[in-house]
Structures are given as structure tokens and as C-alpha cells.
Design a protein around this motif. Structure first.
Motif, PDB file in Angstrom:
ATOM      1  N   GLY A   1       0.835  -1.200   0.000  1.00 51.92           N
ATOM      2  CA  GLY A   1       0.000   0.000   0.000  1.00 51.92           C
ATOM      3  C   GLY A   1       0.870   1.250   0.000  1.00 51.92           C
ATOM      4  O   GLY A   1       2.070   1.193  -0.283  1.00 51.92           O
ATOM      5  N   ASN A   2       0.251   2.372   0.337  1.00 48.72           N
ATOM      6  CA  ASN A   2       0.986   3.638   0.311  1.00 48.72           C
ATOM      7  C   ASN A   2       2.226   3.612   1.179  1.00 48.72           C
ATOM      8  O   ASN A   2       3.282   4.079   0.774  1.00 48.72           O
ATOM      9  N   LEU A   3       2.073   3.056   2.370  1.00 48.51           N
ATOM     10  CA  LEU A   3       3.200   3.071   3.298  1.00 48.51           C
ATOM     11  C   LEU A   3       4.336   2.190   2.781  1.00 48.51           C
ATOM     12  O   LEU A   3       5.499   2.602   2.774  1.00 48.51           O
TER      13      LEU A   3
ATOM     14  N   ALA B   1       5.926   3.944  -0.016  1.00 48.91           N
ATOM     15  CA  ALA B   1       6.717   5.077   0.462  1.00 48.91           C
ATOM     16  C   ALA B   1       8.117   4.602   0.861  1.00 48.91           C
ATOM     17  O   ALA B   1       9.123   5.230   0.525  1.00 48.91           O
TER      18      ALA B   1
ATOM     19  N   SER C   1       0.356   5.846  15.204  1.00 48.49           N
ATOM     20  CA  SER C   1      -0.765   6.390  15.978  1.00 48.49           C
ATOM     21  C   SER C   1      -0.295   6.798  17.376  1.00 48.49           C
ATOM     22  O   SER C   1      -0.762   7.785  17.925  1.00 48.49           O
TER      23      SER C   1
ATOM     24  N   LEU D   1       1.377  10.140  17.115  1.00 53.15           N
ATOM     25  CA  LEU D   1       0.393  11.219  16.979  1.00 53.15           C
ATOM     26  C   LEU D   1      -0.290  11.544  18.309  1.00 53.15           C
ATOM     27  O   LEU D   1      -0.595  12.692  18.607  1.00 53.15           O
ATOM     28  N   MET D   2      -0.489  10.525  19.126  1.00 52.36           N
ATOM     29  CA  MET D   2      -1.082  10.764  20.451  1.00 52.36           C
ATOM     30  C   MET D   2      -0.125  11.537  21.356  1.00 52.36           C
ATOM     31  O   MET D   2      -0.547  12.399  22.114  1.00 52.36           O
TER      32      MET D   2
ATOM     33  N   LEU E   1       3.797   8.664   1.370  1.00 54.86           N
ATOM     34  CA  LEU E   1       3.718   8.747   2.821  1.00 54.86           C
ATOM     35  C   LEU E   1       2.543   9.628   3.254  1.00 54.86           C
ATOM     36  O   LEU E   1       1.764   9.254   4.138  1.00 54.86           O
TER      37      LEU E   1
ATOM     38  N   GLN F   1      -0.126  10.212   1.565  1.00 50.99           N
ATOM     39  CA  GLN F   1      -1.364   9.506   1.243  1.00 50.99           C
ATOM     40  C   GLN F   1      -1.619   8.362   2.232  1.00 50.99           C
ATOM     41  O   GLN F   1      -2.771   8.074   2.563  1.00 50.99           O
ATOM     42  N   ALA F   2      -0.539   7.719   2.660  1.00 49.00           N
ATOM     43  CA  ALA F   2      -0.688   6.654   3.654  1.00 49.00           C
ATOM     44  C   ALA F   2      -1.345   7.197   4.915  1.00 49.00           C
ATOM     45  O   ALA F   2      -2.250   6.581   5.478  1.00 49.00           O
TER      46      ALA F   2
ATOM     47  N   ASN G   1      -4.989   7.985   4.347  1.00 53.83           N
ATOM     48  CA  ASN G   1      -5.812   6.788   4.218  1.00 53.83           C
ATOM     49  C   ASN G   1      -6.022   6.034   5.523  1.00 53.83           C
ATOM     50  O   ASN G   1      -6.827   5.111   5.580  1.00 53.83           O
ATOM     51  N   TYR G   2      -5.283   6.407   6.548  1.00 55.24           N
ATOM     52  CA  TYR G   2      -5.416   5.661   7.787  1.00 55.24           C
ATOM     53  C   TYR G   2      -6.615   6.184   8.573  1.00 55.24           C
ATOM     54  O   TYR G   2      -6.552   7.197   9.264  1.00 55.24           O
TER      55      TYR G   2
ATOM     56  N   PHE H   1      -7.064   7.446  12.533  1.00 56.91           N
ATOM     57  CA  PHE H   1      -6.709   8.761  13.050  1.00 56.91           C
ATOM     58  C   PHE H   1      -7.973   9.593  13.264  1.00 56.91           C
ATOM     59  O   PHE H   1      -8.099  10.285  14.261  1.00 56.91           O
TER      60      PHE H   1
ATOM     61  N   ARG I   1      -9.738   9.036  16.423  1.00 59.84           N
ATOM     62  CA  ARG I   1      -9.099   9.645  17.592  1.00 59.84           C
ATOM     63  C   ARG I   1      -9.208  11.158  17.580  1.00 59.84           C
ATOM     64  O   ARG I   1      -8.504  11.842  18.318  1.00 59.84           O
TER      65      ARG I   1
ATOM     66  N   PHE J   1      -8.525  13.262  14.968  1.00 61.00           N
ATOM     67  CA  PHE J   1      -7.659  13.994  14.043  1.00 61.00           C
ATOM     68  C   PHE J   1      -8.351  14.114  12.683  1.00 61.00           C
ATOM     69  O   PHE J   1      -8.477  13.126  11.953  1.00 61.00           O
TER      70      PHE J   1
END
Lengths: 230, 230
Positions: free
Chosen positions: A93-95, A98, A196, A199-200, B95, B97-98, B101-102, B105, B108, B110
Motif C-alpha cells: 500500500g501507500n506506506l 513510500a 498512531s 500522533l497521540m 507517505l 497519502q498513507a 488513508n489511515y 486517526f 481519535r 484527528f
DNA sequence: TAGATTGTTAATCGATTAACAATC
DNA sequence: TAGATTGTTAATCGATTAACAATC
């Protein structure tokens, strides 16, 4: 030859940052640097720099400092990025893409041998010269290509099963981007990148910064007598 | 109301992991848990769990343990993920886009308000309902949409300039994926995700694991008298 | 040689673990 | 009430910083 005693995790986690700064110094054409100058650039104490480096031996010279190029090479050796590491990416996928597209990894000796996915639409595609394969090939591919490291960029739900397959196939390390902890034998390295959680932590810091800002504003208001608290 | 004294960074960085495990416990339908049971699951000491949580007040009850749902909610509040954070992504490559797409987030709090890129081929595309815009709009967009957080998924070379623009536009935090350190004022939060450093730490650990394996093999060989060292 | 700066020991600081009284 | 388990204090451990003798 390499190991004397256990190096602390805190020290290890700082080495890549030293490496990055030394690389920048080289680009600037700077040949030597003292722990003091480096400490100013990196915003850490000179004491810490010297202490950290001395875990691995004396790379500096009294009255001179450190030779940038030499130190750069030595840290590369310590980190093992002077060697070649064969890597696969599970999850295209994207990640995953990347990571495949980040050319600097190859400069550090990380060779992407293959990518894997279960999505039929992705299988057969080529990303930066690397073909995306179906996941059935996995075990044989790892053996044939002497793959040491697997980057796991798949959903949490599929991660434990794939991790087990990887371990059985003899993988040495998993770079885990799935939002879960993996259960693997002690001799398999797991390096987690839990975005995640990152981000927290950011969220917490934003909020406490906000709180502080409000507290200060309130204090100021009290001083100037704008309210009647006292 | 919220802050008494400074909470250590180590404690904060463990909170998201507690949060994740509590979420899993809830999914399993478990209503209460003792620090001891949780410590077994998470592979940390019970003492640490109790010590960590008590930084924020007594969430447990003697003789009972912790109510899973209550603790889950409280940690969310502490981390500030019970509130809404408006977010933009600068750099709409893989990155960026990843991240877009998540979906978790958004759960939570965001909210991805926009994506930005300089590549004309990407501008106008829509990723998960979010349009990719040219970077000229940046400042006005931040103000109009009350954007607090910017994820920086652009090359290192462009990062300092964009960071400066973000700060001037009043951004509160930067989630930095660029392979460089950013210079921002003290009241702007920077949370770094340096993937290359993570991979180097993994490399170190793979190599030292390998060294250990070899050392042990050698030891064994010596014991069984396979070589003539002694 | 004198000055600079490391390598390294000692002092301080902070984080983790252990222990146990408080209490549900 | 007795048993369980927290909240919290004290002890230990480890990491960071300071200081300075060694030495280039």
C-alpha cells in the motif's frame, strides 16, 4: 571483537542522530569538530557526546577533537550500515511504497529485494524496479534471497499470522508498522514504528502547551488586576 | 485544573500503549483489570503501571483494580484525543497519502482538512475525500480551517522553509517525517518520525544479535573441544 | 611549551522497582 | 471480616552532567 559489555538502549538510539549531523558536517566541508561545537549544533551536552562515543572506544584526540569523516565511518560500522541488509516489504500500500521509494535506504545498505501483497490488483506491479508478488511465495523468497529484514506495512489484523510465517522462514528482524505488538522469539528483533502512538504523544504535547498558555494568560490577567480573584 | 506538576516524558510516551491495550481489553469484553494482570499482558512491571497512572490521579480502587472503560476514557482525556484536532498534510506522496488513508486517526479526533503539494500532477486529486491543493493557499487555509497540526511528509530540503511558513501562519504542532531537525519557537510542538533512524537502530540490533549468536556458538565449540584455543 | 580538548571518574539527577500501609 | 489490590513511600538502579587529570 566488537562487543565488550551491553550498551544502553538510550545510547544506541542517539547514534543515528550523530550520524546524520556528521553527514551534514561533511557536506559543509568541515573536517574536524569538538564535542563542544557539536553539542551546540545538536542541542545536547558535550559531556553526553563524549560519554556516548566512549562506549565504543576513543574516536577523538585530546586538544584536537574528532575527525568528522573518521567518526562518520566508525558510527556506520557500529550501526552495521556499512554492510548489506536484504529487505522485503510486506504490504504494498501507500506506506509500503513510500518505503520502497525512499532511495536513501539503499545508500545505507538496505537492499529491497521484493514486495508482497494479497491484493490482486497490485501483484505484478513494479515499484522502483521491485516487483510486487503474491504472499504465497514468501517463505521460498526469503530463503532464496537471504532476506534478513521484513518491513511489515499491513493491517494489524493480519500482522500476527504473517509475523509467524516470517519467523519460521528464518527472518532476523521485523520493522513493524502494524498497530500491534508482535510475539516473536527472543532472537528475532522487532523495531516498532507505531504512528498512531506518535500522533497521540503529539496531541498530549499540544494540549499541555495550550494549558500552559492559558495559565500564563490568566496569571497576567491577575497581575494587571483584570479580575477579582484576590 | 489539568496540570499539577511536569509529567516525565517517559510516562507520556507509555500512555498510548496503555490506551491501545485497554481498547483491546474492551473488545474482549473485559470490564476490569488489576495492575498485575495488565503487567503480564504488556510485559511491564505492575509497579510501573500504578506509578504511571498515579501521576494523573487515582483511577483504580483497592481490592478491585481498574475499570477498563473508565481508564480508557481517562487516558483519552489526558492525551487530548477526546477533542478535535484539525490537521493538514504537506506532501501528498506515498507517505502523505498513507497517513490520509489511515482511518483510525479520524476516530481519535484527528480531522484531515487538506493536503498540499507542489507537484501539478497531484494537485486537484482527491484522497479519501480530501483535495490536494497547491502550496500557495497554505497560510489562508490554515487560518480559515483553524488548523492546529501539520504533518510534514516532504523531502528534507524543503522542510525548513515550509516549517517557517507554518509557524508564521500560527500552526501549533508539526508532525515531522522529513529527515531533518526543525528550528521552531518553543511554543510550537515538533514530534519527529525519523524512519531512517529507526531502521538504523534495527540494523544495530540485528548485528549485535548476530554477534551474540556467534559468540555463543564459539563458546559451545570450545566446550566440546572442537578447536584448540585452550 | 601552552592551550585545547578528550577520556574518564565522581556527583547528581531521574526513573524504575520493591515494599507495604491504606482501603475497598 | 478477610482477601485483594491500590496508592504511595522508600530503595535501587541507571543515565546524565560536572569536573578534571591525561595528553595531544
Amino acid at each position: 571483537m566488537t562487543d565488550e559489555r551491553q550498551i544502553s538502549k538510550a545510547v544506541i538510539s542517539r547514534l543515528p542522530r550523530y550520524y546524520r549531523y556528521l553527514g551534514e558536517l561533511m557536506e559543509e566541508g568541515i573536517e574536524r569538530i569538538s564535542s563542544n561545537e557539536l553539542s551546540a549544533r545538536m542541542k545536547v551536552t558535550a559531556s553526553q557526546i563524549r560519554q556516548d562515543l566512549n562506549n565504543f572506544g576513543g574516536f577523538g584526540q585530546q586538544g584536537y577533537g574528532y575527525n568528522v569523516k573518521y567518526l562518520y565511518t566508525e558510527i556506520a560500522r557500529i550501526l552495521g550500515i556499512d554492510r548489506q541488509h536484504n529487505l522485503i516489504i510486506i504490504g504494498a500500500g501507500n506506506l509500503g511504497q513510500a518505503i520502497a521509494n525512499y532511495t536513501n535506504f539503499e545508500k545505507r545498505g538496505f537492499i529491497i529485494k521484493g514486495m508482497f501483497d494479497t491484493n490482486p490488483r497490485l501483484i505484478g506491479l513494479v515499484v522502483r524496479g521491485v516487483e510486487i508478488r503474491g504472499i504465497d511465495d514468501l517463505e521460498q523468497f526469503i530463503i532464496d534471497n537471504e532476506v534478513q529484514i521484513a518491513a511489515l506495512t499491513i493491517p494489524k489484523s493480519k500482522a500476527p499470522e504473517i509475523a509467524e510465517r516470517l519467523v519460521k522462514a528464518g527472518i532476523k528482524a521485523i520493522w513493524n508498522f502494524a498497530h500491534t505488538d508482535l510475539n516473536v522469539p527472543d532472537d528475532v528483533v522487532v523495531e516498532n514504528v507505531h504512528l498512531s502512538e506518535s500522533l497521540m504523544r503529539l496531541s498530549y504535547r499540544v494540549c499541555s502547551m495550550q494549558d500552559e498558555r492559558e495559565r500564563k494568560a490568566k496569571e497576567k490577567a491577575e497581575q494587571t488586576g483584570t479580575n477579582e480573584t484576590c
